[in-house]
Design an enzyme around this catalytic site. Structure first.
Site, PDB file in Angstrom:
ATOM      1  N   HIS A 207      33.516  19.524  87.465  1.00 56.59           N
ATOM      2  CA  HIS A 207      32.447  18.904  86.820  1.00 56.59           C
ATOM      3  C   HIS A 207      31.453  20.230  86.685  1.00 56.59           C
ATOM      4  CE1 HIS A 207      33.366  14.814  86.701  1.00 56.59           C
ATOM      5  NE2 HIS A 207      33.932  15.005  88.061  1.00 56.59           N
TER       6      HIS A 207
ATOM      7  N   ASP B 122      33.264  16.275  79.074  1.00 56.66           N
ATOM      8  CA  ASP B 122      33.680  14.909  79.744  1.00 56.66           C
ATOM      9  C   ASP B 122      33.278  13.753  78.916  1.00 56.66           C
ATOM     10  OD1 ASP B 122      33.538  13.916  83.060  1.00 56.66           O
ATOM     11  OD2 ASP B 122      33.272  12.380  81.262  1.00 56.66           O
ATOM     12  N   ILE B 123      34.172  12.869  78.560  1.00 59.35           N
ATOM     13  CA  ILE B 123      34.093  11.732  77.455  1.00 59.35           C
ATOM     14  C   ILE B 123      32.843  10.738  77.949  1.00 59.35           C
ATOM     15  CG2 ILE B 123      35.671  10.149  78.510  1.00 59.35           C
ATOM     16  CD1 ILE B 123      35.235  11.452  74.898  1.00 59.35           C
TER      17      ILE B 123
ATOM     18  N   HIS C  58      39.741  19.094  88.811  1.00 60.56           N
ATOM     19  CA  HIS C  58      38.803  19.477  87.823  1.00 60.56           C
ATOM     20  C   HIS C  58      37.331  19.631  88.471  1.00 60.56           C
ATOM     21  CE1 HIS C  58      39.111  15.171  88.215  1.00 60.56           C
ATOM     22  NE2 HIS C  58      37.877  14.933  87.911  1.00 60.56           N
TER      23      HIS C  58
ATOM     24  N   GLU D  88      38.766   9.678  90.244  1.00 62.65           N
ATOM     25  CA  GLU D  88      39.403   8.805  89.028  1.00 62.65           C
ATOM     26  C   GLU D  88      40.726   9.607  88.702  1.00 62.65           C
ATOM     27  OE1 GLU D  88      36.437   8.286  85.918  1.00 62.65           O
ATOM     28  OE2 GLU D  88      38.003   8.023  84.462  1.00 62.65           O
TER      29      GLU D  88
HETATM   30  P1  5GP Z   1      36.508  11.954  88.908  1.00 58.92           P
HETATM   31  O1  5GP Z   1      38.108  12.121  88.841  1.00 58.92           O
HETATM   32  O2  5GP Z   1      35.829  13.676  89.109  1.00 58.92           O
HETATM   33  O3  5GP Z   1      36.077  11.042  89.730  1.00 58.92           O
HETATM   34  O4  5GP Z   1      36.289  11.713  87.592  1.00 58.92           O
HETATM   35  C1  5GP Z   1      36.921  11.944  86.127  1.00 58.92           C
HETATM   36  C2  5GP Z   1      36.192  12.364  84.977  1.00 58.92           C
HETATM   37  O5  5GP Z   1      37.021  12.672  84.158  1.00 58.92           O
HETATM   38  C3  5GP Z   1      35.186  11.280  84.630  1.00 58.92           C
HETATM   39  O6  5GP Z   1      33.714  12.149  84.407  1.00 58.92           O
HETATM   40  C4  5GP Z   1      35.547  10.777  83.321  1.00 58.92           C
HETATM   41  O7  5GP Z   1      34.429  10.630  82.437  1.00 58.92           O
HETATM   42  C5  5GP Z   1      36.464  11.713  82.871  1.00 58.92           C
HETATM   43  N1  5GP Z   1      37.559  11.680  81.937  1.00 58.92           N
HETATM   44  C6  5GP Z   1      38.508  10.744  82.282  1.00 58.92           C
HETATM   45  N2  5GP Z   1      39.350  10.485  81.375  1.00 58.92           N
HETATM   46  C7  5GP Z   1      39.153  11.226  80.316  1.00 58.92           C
HETATM   47  C8  5GP Z   1      39.376  11.541  79.109  1.00 58.92           C
HETATM   48  O8  5GP Z   1      40.760  11.152  78.415  1.00 58.92           O
HETATM   49  N3  5GP Z   1      38.937  12.693  78.238  1.00 58.92           N
HETATM   50  C9  5GP Z   1      37.958  13.281  78.766  1.00 58.92           C
HETATM   51  N4  5GP Z   1      37.211  14.006  78.059  1.00 58.92           N
HETATM   52  N5  5GP Z   1      37.251  13.008  79.907  1.00 58.92           N
HETATM   53  C10 5GP Z   1      37.772  11.995  80.794  1.00 58.92           C
END
Ligand code: 5GP
Length: 130
Positions: free
Chosen positions: A95, A29-30, A93, A88
């Site tokens: 975590h 995760d970035i 995905h 987001e």
């Molecule tokens: P969620 O959708 O579960 O709320 O969060 C999405 C996750 O994806 C976040 O923790 C965010 O940091 C990660 N994320 C979003 N865009 C990117 C990206 O372009 N590269 C990577 N490695 N992680 C990402």
């Protein structure tokens, strides 16, 4: 339109890859909660985890388990936590987060890592992936 994770899987956007097989892709995760925070993604583009077909759901969890075991061997932690949110990025995905304190499971405090640390962490997890 392809999701950002599909672009990552295809290599159109760079990522710190941890593991991959025919159907799944794992990368750091970035914006991590903790060093070693990894995302495990099915290559199939589905938004919500419980909409996955049963087989993909089971295979995703089994693949994530193998990645979690590699993380636990690679990053000092009490245990690896698992979380599914997806608010987001609308592409399933999981975590996987190395946990030492509850804060790291809450997505409210983040750690900043250099590209070198990201790279070294991904390589270490990858080398422990079985
Ligand atoms: P969620 O959708 O579960 O709320 O969060 C999405 C996750 O994806 C976040 O923790 C965010 O940091 C990660 N994320 C979003 N865009 C990117 C990206 O372009 N590269 C990577 N490695 N992680 C990402």
């Amino acid at each position: 339109m392809a999701t950002i994770f599909t672009k990552i899987i295809k290599g159109d956007i760079p990522s710190y890859k941890v593991a991959e097989n025919e159907n799944f892709y794992a990368f750091l995760d970035i914006n991590p909660n903790a060093k070693g925070h990894t995302l495990v993604v099915p290559k199939k583009e589905v938004d919500k985890i419980f909409d996955l077909d049963e087989n993909t759901y089971k295979e995703l969890m089994l693949f994530a388990r193998r990645v979690a075991m590699a993380i636990e061997k690679s990053v000092p932690c009490n245990r690896v936590g698992i979380s599914v949110i997806g608010l987001e990025v609308p592409h399933v995905h999981v975590h996987l987060i190395p946990l030492n304190k509850m804060e790291e499971a809450t997505f409210t405090s983040k750690v900043e890592l250099s590209p070198e640390v990201f790279e070294a962490t991904a390589q270490k997890i990858s080398s422990n992936f079985r």
